[in-house]
Enzyme design. Structure first.
Site, PDB file in Angstrom:
ATOM      1  N   ASP A  79       0.831  -1.194   0.000  1.00  0.00           N
ATOM      2  CA  ASP A  79       0.000   0.000   0.000  1.00  0.00           C
ATOM      3  C   ASP A  79       0.872   1.253   0.000  1.00  0.00           C
ATOM      4  O   ASP A  79       2.035   1.221   0.396  1.00  0.00           O
ATOM      5  CB  ASP A  79      -0.946   0.027   1.197  1.00  0.00           C
ATOM      6  CG  ASP A  79      -0.224   0.153   2.538  1.00  0.00           C
ATOM      7  OD1 ASP A  79       0.753  -0.592   2.743  1.00  0.00           O
ATOM      8  OD2 ASP A  79      -0.635   0.983   3.370  1.00  0.00           O
ATOM      9  N   GLU A 172       0.007  -1.138   5.618  1.00  0.00           N
ATOM     10  CA  GLU A 172       1.059  -0.757   6.567  1.00  0.00           C
ATOM     11  C   GLU A 172       0.998   0.729   6.869  1.00  0.00           C
ATOM     12  O   GLU A 172       1.248   1.153   8.009  1.00  0.00           O
ATOM     13  CB  GLU A 172       2.431  -1.128   5.998  1.00  0.00           C
ATOM     14  CG  GLU A 172       3.596  -0.932   6.976  1.00  0.00           C
ATOM     15  CD  GLU A 172       4.225   0.441   6.932  1.00  0.00           C
ATOM     16  OE1 GLU A 172       5.087   0.730   7.794  1.00  0.00           O
ATOM     17  OE2 GLU A 172       3.871   1.257   6.042  1.00  0.00           O
TER      18      GLU A 172
END
Length: 407
Positions: A79, A172
């Protein structure tokens, strides 16, 4: 496929995560990239490739040795930060960077006067943005380096290594990346996140981290008749922010200094919501910071009435140092790998966190190694191709040294 092409392919995918979502992963577009990455790992000959329903990818490079050696792992997140757009990225390679200004697009310049880190990469090939999006080297550079290392070891059978596990996860950037990571399934004795910054960075100290969601209830009354009746949540939000130490914010702190960071305010007369993150390397000071939030809430409720202000404070992760210290061989292997690949180590505390922090507390010691990117989370982000190559070499060397490791 070389490491540059691999990374550039990854930047084509918008994988921005969202703090406002309750789903896992937080955005459906992350799964589009996860599916692509799963197929790539299969095509590159990795075994046991699995993509679970929450977007976590696991794969194996089998051992090429007869004897048993420690099983280790390498992890990156796919991400990108909610702080800056990750859609429609237009990367460009600046060949043989000369140390001057880089024109990203009309009116947008990346200059060593503002970003002196650029001068550490004179003569290298830099991948930059067009100044309108982030690049995504955090942490797609880490993914490219890990995958390229696995491919390299398959092509060079003379490099002896044990069983290597790799994993890539979503979310994350919103502090949720390790929450659904299956440590037992991963099956490693220790692992490394490839999620650090510039060349040589090695981190096994990080912030203790918490989030704080503040809600303020106001009372809306016609402003012409509001005296003694209106409670303006907008004004109370500003008052709350001023009650926290002005010199303990990200823009005023460095090194081991902690902070309160106001991420955003959404407000009107009747309701206001403030979103904070709280950070400190020291566990006791971290607890004091959380109590400070609660104390400010109490003082405002004493002034404006019970229930006017409420706070939801949640721990996110803790300082991994207390879990790494008893197993310093995990660090020693990296230091030796850097030495043997010509990388000067830069051991420093992380002014942030990685999935490795949470994983260390889930029983998987997991320090953080450089991925090569600089100026994360914004349009001036860049990564050196040579830095990515060095990170890949460090991964390979760690695998090789672990194969010879004798506990």
């Amino acid at each position: 496929m070389d490491i540059t092409e691999r990374f550039l392919n990854y930047t084509k995918f918008d994988t921005q995560s969202s703090e406002e979502s309750d789903t896992v992963p937080s955005t459906a577009k992350q799964l589009i990239f996860a599916e692509y990455l799963k197929k790539e790992l299969e095509q590159e000959g990795l075994e046991d490739v699995e993509l679970d329903e929450k977007g976590y990818i696991y794969a194996t490079l089998p051992s090429n040795m007869k004897q048993d050696v420690p099983v280790i792992g390498f992890i990156s997140h796919y991400d990108t930060s909610p702080d800056c757009s990750g859609a429609d990225i237009h990367p460009r390679i600046v060949r043989n960077y000369d140390g001057g200004d880089i024109l990203l697009s009309e009116g947008i310049v990346s200059s060593p006067n503002k970003f002196p880190e650029l001068l550490q990469h004179v003569g290298e090939d830099l991948i930059v943005t067009d100044g309108h999006t982030l690049l995504g080297a955090d942490d797609k550079a880490g993914i490219a380096e890990i995958v390229q290392a696995m491919v390299y070891m398959q092509q060079h059978k003379e490099i002896k290594h044990g069983k290597i596990r790799i994993a890539f996860n979503p979310d994350e950037e919103i502090g949720m990346g390790a929450h659904h990571f299956d440590v037992e399934k991963f099956g490693c004795q220790w692992a490394y996140t490839m999620d650090g910054g510039d060349v040589g960075e090695l981190e096994f100290e990080n912030f203790n981290a918490a989030s704080a969601k503040i809600h303020i209830k106001g009372i809306s009354v016609h402003p012409g008749y509001a005296k003694g009746k209106m409670v303006n949540a907008n004004m109370l939000a500003a008052e709350f922010a001023k009650m926290l130490p002005a010199d303990e914010t990200p823009e005023t702190t460095e090194g081991y200094q902690g902070f309160y960071h106001l991420l955003g305010i959404q407000s009107n007369i009747e309701n206001a919501n403030l979103s904070y993150i709280i950070r400190d390397h020291d566990r006791d000071r971290f607890e004091d910071r959380k109590r400070m939030i609660e104390n400010v809430v109490e003082k405002m409720n004493e002034k404006y009435g019970e229930g006017t202000v409420t706070a939801e404070v949640k721990d996110q992760y803790y300082n991994m140092k207390e879990k790494i210290d008893p197993q310093m061989h995990v660090i020693d292997l990296v230091l030796r790998a850097m030495q043997e690949t010509g990388v000067a180590p830069k051991v420093s505390p992380i002014r942030g966190g990685t999935d490795g922090a949470q994983l260390s507390f889930k029983g998987l010691p997991c320090p953080n190694i450089f991925a090569g990117g600089v100026n994360f989370h914004g349009p001036y982000e860049f990564v050196s191709i040579q830095s990515m190559q060095k990170a890949m070499e460090v991964v390979v060397k760690i695998c090789e040294l672990t194969a010879a490791y004798n506990d």
